[in-house]
Write an enzyme that holds these catalytic residues in place. Structure first.
Site, PDB file in Angstrom:
ATOM      1  N   LEU A  75     -16.602 -23.040  41.503  1.00  0.00           N
ATOM      2  CA  LEU A  75     -17.007 -22.218  42.394  1.00  0.00           C
ATOM      3  C   LEU A  75     -18.149 -21.554  41.787  1.00  0.00           C
ATOM      4  CD1 LEU A  75     -15.857 -21.637  45.450  1.00  0.00           C
ATOM      5  CD2 LEU A  75     -14.591 -19.658  44.546  1.00  0.00           C
ATOM      6  N   ASP A  76     -19.392 -21.650  42.420  1.00  0.00           N
ATOM      7  CA  ASP A  76     -20.491 -21.357  41.716  1.00  0.00           C
ATOM      8  C   ASP A  76     -20.253 -19.520  41.060  1.00  0.00           C
ATOM      9  OD1 ASP A  76     -21.669 -23.441  42.367  1.00  0.00           O
ATOM     10  OD2 ASP A  76     -22.860 -22.593  43.941  1.00  0.00           O
ATOM     11  N   TYR A  77     -21.181 -19.143  40.143  1.00  0.00           N
ATOM     12  CA  TYR A  77     -21.259 -17.752  39.570  1.00  0.00           C
ATOM     13  C   TYR A  77     -21.291 -16.869  40.802  1.00  0.00           C
ATOM     14  CZ  TYR A  77     -22.910 -14.384  36.525  1.00  0.00           C
ATOM     15  OH  TYR A  77     -22.818 -12.942  35.630  1.00  0.00           O
ATOM     16  N   HIS A 105     -22.497 -27.572  43.633  1.00  0.00           N
ATOM     17  CA  HIS A 105     -23.246 -26.755  44.719  1.00  0.00           C
ATOM     18  C   HIS A 105     -23.296 -27.479  46.175  1.00  0.00           C
ATOM     19  CE1 HIS A 105     -24.308 -24.993  41.173  1.00  0.00           C
ATOM     20  NE2 HIS A 105     -24.924 -26.023  40.572  1.00  0.00           N
ATOM     21  N   ARG A 136     -24.497 -25.449  49.299  1.00  0.00           N
ATOM     22  CA  ARG A 136     -25.757 -24.942  48.913  1.00  0.00           C
ATOM     23  C   ARG A 136     -26.792 -26.012  49.214  1.00  0.00           C
ATOM     24  NH1 ARG A 136     -25.441 -19.587  46.912  1.00  0.00           N
ATOM     25  NH2 ARG A 136     -23.337 -19.454  45.783  1.00  0.00           N
TER      26      ARG A 136
END
Ligand code: URA
Length: 242
Positions: A100-102, A187, A190
């Site tokens: 899970l991205d930052y 990602h 996105r």
């Protein structure tokens, strides 16, 4: 040697009382054989299976965390930023299942069960993950269809997705879109929106299969219960990946 129900309770899958019920219901096997007698003594080398899942004395544990923004979904970070491990009070060697991205918020599972983690992360296991994205611009029906059918990311077409526009704000020129995928490319969400020329402004993972953020505020976590873990195992296994 220890009593069977005590070992089951210690492994964290359930309480001792419930372990006794599971034994009398014939749901516990020792070395492949159903054991119905409460108080049966077992030792370190015995393989204990509860409801089809092998437990070990290493105390397998499964957490569901609602990750806040600006937290790294990894065990350590070379830039010394806060990690998901810092949020969970447990000294065992747990790690996050998948990425899970930052800046992405929402659900992430953490465990010390390597078999479970591998099964959940296998690209063919088809566990649904539902994200809610706030994107720049208005997503057109044609773009929705493109996302549903798959777009090429890093040379590979994404699998079919479910896409639903929840809200459009014409004034702010933004859309809130729900997108359900079952892959975990880096990602991915996105990049998928990038392919249809929309920047993701905010991203939250609201669901992993049947698990939701309900009752978990940002930064809060809870243990998954035995039934939830068993259901996740069977969902993944039913897709054919062992
Ligand atoms: N897709 C992304 O782009 N980011 C995430 O954190 C998860 C899925």
């Amino acid at each position: 040697m220890e009593r069977l129900q005590k070992i089951i309770a210690k492994s964290g899958v359930t309480s001792r009382r419930k372990a006794e019920n599971l034994i009398t219901e014939g749901k516990v096997k020792v070395n492949g054989e159903v054991v119905l007698t409460l108080g049966t003594k077992v030792n370190e080398n015995d393989t204990i299976e509860v409801d089809g899942i092998i437990i070990s004395k290493e105390d397998k544990v499964y957490y569901l965390l609602n990750k806040p923004r600006e937290v790294i979904a990894a065990v350590t970070d070379d830039k010394n930023r806060r990690t998901v491990i810092d949020l969970i009070k447990d000294d065992r060697r747990i790690y996050p299942v998948g990425r899970l991205d930052y800046d992405t918020t929402g659900l992430i599972i953490l465990t010390n069960d390597g078999d479970f983690a591998n099964l959940m992360m296998h690209p063919r296991n088809e566990i649904d993950k539902c994200y809610v994205a706030k994107i720049a611009g208005i997503l057109t029906p044609r773009e929705q269809m493109t996302l549903k059918n798959g777009v090429i990311i890093d040379g590979v077409k994404t699998k079919r997705a479910r896409v639903k526009v929840r809200k459009i704000d014409k004034e702010a020129n933004t859309s809130i879109v729900e997108i359900t995928i079952h892959e975990g490319k880096n990602h991915q969400v996105r990049k998928m929106f990038e392919k249809v020329s929309h920047e993701v402004l905010k991203l939250k993972r609201e669901k992993i299969a049947f698990l939701s953020t309900n009752g978990l505020k940002s930064g809060e976590y809870r243990k998954l219960n035995h039934k939830e873990v068993a259901t996740l195992y069977s969902l993944a296994k039913s897709k054919g990946v062992q």
